[in-house]
Design a protein around this motif. Structure first.
Motif, short mmCIF file in Angstrom:
data_model
loop_
_atom_site.label_atom_id
_atom_site.label_comp_id
_atom_site.label_asym_id
_atom_site.label_seq_id
_atom_site.Cartn_x
_atom_site.Cartn_y
_atom_site.Cartn_z
N VAL A 7 0.85 -1.19 0.00
CA VAL A 7 0.00 0.00 0.00
C VAL A 7 0.89 1.23 0.00
CG1 VAL A 7 -0.15 0.01 2.53
CG2 VAL A 7 -1.92 1.16 1.19
N ASN A 8 0.47 2.28 -0.74
CA ASN A 8 1.22 3.52 -0.65
C ASN A 8 0.91 4.19 0.68
OD1 ASN A 8 -1.45 4.24 -1.81
ND2 ASN A 8 -0.60 6.31 -1.78
N LEU A 9 1.85 4.94 1.19
CA LEU A 9 1.76 5.42 2.58
C LEU A 9 0.56 6.33 2.81
CD1 LEU A 9 3.25 5.07 5.24
CD2 LEU A 9 4.51 7.18 4.73
N ASP A 10 0.22 7.16 1.84
CA ASP A 10 -0.94 8.04 2.03
C ASP A 10 -2.21 7.22 2.25
OD1 ASP A 10 0.78 10.09 1.64
OD2 ASP A 10 -0.14 10.87 -0.18
N ALA A 11 -2.38 6.16 1.46
CA ALA A 11 -3.57 5.32 1.62
C ALA A 11 -3.56 4.64 2.99
CB ALA A 11 -3.64 4.29 0.50
N TRP A 12 -2.39 4.19 3.43
CA TRP A 12 -2.31 3.55 4.75
C TRP A 12 -2.70 4.53 5.84
CZ3 TRP A 12 -0.50 4.01 9.58
CH2 TRP A 12 -0.45 2.86 10.39
N VAL A 13 -2.19 5.76 5.78
CA VAL A 13 -2.49 6.77 6.80
C VAL A 13 -3.97 7.13 6.80
CG1 VAL A 13 -2.09 9.18 7.45
CG2 VAL A 13 -0.17 7.71 6.84
N ARG A 14 -4.54 7.32 5.62
CA ARG A 14 -5.96 7.67 5.53
C ARG A 14 -6.82 6.57 6.15
NH1 ARG A 14 -5.62 9.29 0.78
NH2 ARG A 14 -6.03 7.32 -0.27
N ARG A 15 -6.49 5.34 5.84
CA ARG A 15 -7.25 4.21 6.40
C ARG A 15 -7.09 4.14 7.92
NH1 ARG A 15 -5.09 -1.08 3.94
NH2 ARG A 15 -3.48 -0.75 5.53
N PHE A 16 -5.87 4.36 8.41
CA PHE A 16 -5.63 4.30 9.85
C PHE A 16 -6.39 5.41 10.58
CE2 PHE A 16 -3.11 6.07 13.38
CZ PHE A 16 -3.17 4.99 14.25
N LEU A 17 -6.31 6.64 10.06
CA LEU A 17 -6.97 7.75 10.73
C LEU A 17 -8.49 7.58 10.75
CD1 LEU A 17 -4.86 10.79 9.45
CD2 LEU A 17 -4.84 9.77 11.73
N GLU A 18 -9.03 7.02 9.68
CA GLU A 18 -10.48 6.78 9.65
C GLU A 18 -10.89 5.78 10.73
OE1 GLU A 18 -11.47 5.61 5.70
OE2 GLU A 18 -11.29 7.64 4.87
N LYS A 19 -10.07 4.76 10.96
CA LYS A 19 -10.37 3.80 12.02
C LYS A 19 -10.32 4.45 13.39
CE LYS A 19 -8.81 -0.44 9.72
NZ LYS A 19 -7.83 -1.56 9.73
N GLN A 20 -9.55 5.53 13.52
CA GLN A 20 -9.47 6.24 14.79
C GLN A 20 -10.50 7.36 14.89
OE1 GLN A 20 -7.31 4.81 16.91
NE2 GLN A 20 -6.87 3.46 15.16
N GLY A 21 -11.36 7.48 13.87
CA GLY A 21 -12.43 8.48 13.91
C GLY A 21 -12.09 9.81 13.29
N PHE A 22 -10.97 9.90 12.54
CA PHE A 22 -10.59 11.15 11.90
C PHE A 22 -10.79 11.00 10.40
CE2 PHE A 22 -8.22 10.87 15.83
CZ PHE A 22 -8.33 12.13 16.37
N TYR A 23 -11.69 11.80 9.85
CA TYR A 23 -12.01 11.70 8.43
C TYR A 23 -11.48 12.94 7.73
CZ TYR A 23 -14.94 7.90 9.98
OH TYR A 23 -15.40 6.73 10.55
N LEU A 24 -10.26 12.86 7.25
CA LEU A 24 -9.59 13.97 6.58
C LEU A 24 -9.26 13.58 5.14
CD1 LEU A 24 -7.09 15.03 9.39
CD2 LEU A 24 -9.20 16.19 8.75
N LYS A 25 -9.43 14.54 4.26
CA LYS A 25 -9.07 14.33 2.86
C LYS A 25 -7.68 14.91 2.62
CE LYS A 25 -10.48 15.43 -1.87
NZ LYS A 25 -11.43 16.21 -2.71
N MET A 26 -6.82 14.09 2.01
CA MET A 26 -5.47 14.56 1.69
C MET A 26 -5.53 15.62 0.60
SD MET A 26 -2.89 12.77 3.25
CE MET A 26 -2.62 11.18 4.06
N THR A 27 -4.74 16.66 0.75
CA THR A 27 -4.66 17.69 -0.28
C THR A 27 -3.22 17.83 -0.73
OG1 THR A 27 -5.08 20.01 -0.82
CG2 THR A 27 -4.42 19.53 1.44
N TYR A 28 -3.03 18.02 -2.04
CA TYR A 28 -1.69 18.06 -2.62
C TYR A 28 -1.50 19.35 -3.42
CZ TYR A 28 -2.11 13.12 -1.52
OH TYR A 28 -2.32 11.92 -0.86
N GLU A 29 -1.64 20.48 -2.75
CA GLU A 29 -1.51 21.79 -3.39
C GLU A 29 -2.45 21.89 -4.60
OE1 GLU A 29 2.39 23.49 -3.94
OE2 GLU A 29 3.28 22.00 -2.63
#
Length: 722
Positions: free
Chosen positions: A351-373
């Motif tokens: 898995v690419n790291l951004d996808a891993w982080v997004r999945r992990f944070l969602e499991k912890q109750g944080f729903y954030l969308k990654m932004t890339y400028e």
């Protein structure tokens, strides 16, 4: 059929797979049917082994693989080992066998297949003589006395005159080939010797000619000196590291079928000894592997993941393989499936790291969308700039660079941290009051992102690492493999350090800062990752020719490049093992002019190089350019395949390949064409900013090529194709 009641080794050679791949599909099916019976019991009388009439090697046998095709098998008189060497039409198979001998090198202990016929070099200057037929020990006949020649006509000195016979033999050169090596007078003649020398010997003399010392050659090629070598024991020889780069022992019919399903994917099966040394090393902590484009870093990383997966002995344990972009993760996952058994694959998470982080944070109750400028974050940035005091004249570009290269790169979260952080590499000094005045811009931007449910990757990495630490969250990872490490920043590696407990084989990090497209300089030691004594480097380029490599590395001349830690890295000592034509650089008046040149070039490749469209890739900076060139090229190649950004490349699809420079990273093709405007491709500009980015992008694109490279630079004021 009942298997024989003793241990038997069945092995496939790299040449067998290459010859099998060239067979018609109908004949491949017949070969597979034969191999089913062969794998079940290679001693069966129905296989009907026949001696090869006129063969120099008495251990070679032929077998029927269909009505008109024959396989060539090494069947030694001693030991229970059978090695499939070649398959071809009846006459061609016998011709191949008559001119080969299989030996065990008396010093390195590796199995070698040696060409024994006279080989005419492509260019004059090197003459190869067939050695006498082999029986028992190897001897070289005494040469006839040389006739008297005038002093002016004395032969040129040999390239290896300063290297004695014992040293050459210790590097893998067969005794029967010493005379061939001695006749090489110029580096340009070395490639003429490739067909007559075993691979290990060819690489050894290539590196000697490039300036490596014999000890450096031994280290680079991982050449060992066996204490005792039985030159008749092929069963032992085929298990040695030097042999395993050309031969693989097959344990069952399932493994045989898996190998035959993709015979040209030899990276799955054979590893260079220097690569295998890294794959199978036991490390007492994190390992960092550097290597320029084409040195096989990702192949090493994938084999490392599979090897570690085989070592797992606790239920539920996994190997995490992460990289920077989604498309690279998809490509790696597809290749690992080919490499691994089903059980090994189930133990690996890619898995690419951004996808891993997004999945992990969602499991912890944080729903954030990654932004890339992107556009949404750009509007928020413009709003945040209103916090800059009117009496300060810092430009928006300067402030944005300060945010990216100082605040985010160093994980700054408050004013105190910003005041203290060293701004190494920033051209403009900032006083303490100026930093205090600027900080509200950064603080406001971060607050606006959170308000909109957005997060830049560095902030998301930091939040995830903090959660893991605060809540003491554990993961099932026995090891983490990081590919394309140069594109990750410090916050990413601080998070990666939290994903696996420190210990044996915990982190395996591969990268090359010369190919950094996305990230910023990282210092692993400041992220809790200590690589002291475990830094390694790959120096042999297996992909590009020396000519393409030299041109590409020339683009980066003068750049200071880090080693992903506290020291610097360079491209010195990297050698390609093949030569070819020089890259062709064309200046074009317009895109239409470039399209015409590209079309003619593709026609030439297909007509004179027998290049398949799938082996050719056109690379540009933008998808818009790909759309237009694709339409223009469709009359030449009716099938044109776009390599999509968000999915793995399907190598089975026919057609000329099209890809952006960012997407082509991690892939390779026989022939690469790069097209674009001079302000996108011009490598001459050595100033920071876009000039540096363009040089790195051009380096990445050029080093995708195995055999040929065409670069079409279009004048920047030229109109686009309509």
């Amino acid at each position: 059929m009942t298997p024989p009641p003793f241990s038997i080794k069945i092995a496939l050679g790299a040449d067998f797979l290459m010859s099998f791949a060239r067979l018609p599909q109908k004949q491949q099916k017949q070969v597979r049917e034969f191999l089913d019976k062969f794998t079940e019991n290679p001693t069966g009388s129905a296989l009907n082994y026949e001696p090869v009439q006129g063969a120099r090697d008495p251990n070679l046998r032929s077998v029927r693989m269909g009505s008109d095709y024959r396989g060539i098998i090494l069947k030694p008189r001693q030991g229970n080992v059978y090695v499939l060497l070649w398959v071809d039409h009846h006459d061609e198979a016998y011709r191949w066998a008559r001119n080969r001998t299989c030996i065990i090198h008396p010093v390195t202990g590796t199995m070698q297949v040696i060409l024994t016929e006279t080989v005419e070099p492509e260019e004059p200057g090197t003459i190869f003589k067939a050695p006498p037929a082999m029986s028992g020990s190897i001897s070289i006949p005494s040469p006839d006395p040389a006739p008297e020649v005038p002093e002016s006509a004395q032969p040129e000195p040999g390239l290896f005159d300063a290297v004695d016979d014992a040293t050459l033999i210790s590097l893998g050169v067969p005794e029967t080939r010493l005379s061939d090596v001695r006749q090489i007078c110029h580096e340009s003649d070395i490639e003429n010797a490739e067909s007559s020398l075993p691979r290990e010997a060819f690489e050894a003399i290539f590196l000697l000619a490039a300036g490596y010392t014999p000890d450096e050659v031994r280290h680079e090629l991982d050449i060992s000196r066996e204490t005792v070598v039985d030159t008749d024991d092929f069963s032992a020889a085929i298990e040695r590291a030097g042999s395993r780069r050309q031969f693989v022992v097959v344990t069952d019919a399932i493994e045989m079928e898996k190998i035959l399903a993709a015979p040209l994917d030899q990276w799955r099966i054979f590893l260079h000894p220097s690569q295998r040394r890294l794959v199978e090393m036991t490390a007492n902590g994190p390992v960092r592997v550097l290597g320029s484009a084409g040195t096989g870093k990702t192949v090493v990383a994938m084999h490392r993941a599979a090897w570690l997966a085989r070592q797992l002995d606790m239920p539920g344990q996994k190997i995490l393989f992460t990289t920077f972009t989604r498309n690279l993760a998809a490509d790696i996952a597809e290749n690992l499936k080919k490499l691994c058994s089903p059980d090994e694959w189930n133990r690996i998470e890619v898995v690419n790291l951004d996808a891993w982080v997004r999945r992990f944070l969602e499991k912890q109750g944080f729903y954030l969308k990654m932004t890339y400028e992107d556009a949404s974050s750009g509007k928020l940035w413009d709003r945040a700039l209103s916090m800059l005091p009117a009496n300060l004249s810092f430009s928006p570009d300067f402030l944005r660079a300060e945010w990216v290269n100082v605040v985010q790169a160093h994980g700054i979260v408050n004013l105190q941290g910003y005041i203290r952080v060293p701004r190494v590499g920033r051209s403009q000094r900032l006083s303490r009051p100026e930093r205090q005045a600027i900080w509200p811009v950064f603080e406001e931007y971060r607050a606006l992102l959170l308000e909109k449910g957005l997060s830049e990757p560095a902030d998301a990495y930091r939040d995830a690492a903090r959660l893991i630490q605060d809540q003491r969250i554990g993961f099932p990872y026995a090891a983490v493999i990081v590919d394309e490490a140069q594109d990750f920043g410090n916050e990413a590696f601080r998070l990666i350090r939290e994903l696996v407990r420190p210990g044996t084989n915990d982190l395996f990090i591969v990268g090359d800062a010369h190919q950094r497209l996305y990230g910023h300089q990282v210092t692993l030691s400041r992220c809790g990752i200590d690589i002291r004594g475990r830094g390694r480097k790959l120096r042999i380029n297996y992909r590009t020719t020396e000519e393409i490599k030299n041109w590409a590395t020339g683009l980066l001349r003068g750049l200071d490049v880090d080693d992903l830690d506290v020291d610097m890295d360079d491209l010195a000592g990297v050698r390609s093992l093949t030569h070819g034509s020089q890259p062709v650089i064309q200046s074009c008046f317009s895109e239409k002019d470039a399209a015409r040149i590209i079309s003619d070039h593709i026609r030439q490749l297909m007509k004179y190089e027998n290049a398949e469209p799938e082996a050719i890739c056109l690379v540009t900076r933008s998808n818009r350019e790909l759309d237009v060139y694709g339409q223009y090229l469709s009359p030449i190649c009716p099938s044109v395949h776009r390599i999509e950004t968000s999915r793995a490349d399907d190598g089975s699809k026919p057609g000329l390949r099209l890809a952006t420079i960012h997407r082509v990273k991690g892939l390779e093709f026989d022939h690469v064409i790069v097209a674009g405007h001079t302000d996108e491709l011009e490598p001459v500009d050595e100033t920071p900013g876009n000039g540096l980015e363009n040089r790195i992008l051009m380096y990445v694109a050029a080093t995708r090529a195995r055999k040929s490279l065409l670069v079409c630079r279009i004048r920047s004021n030229a109109g686009f194709l309509s």
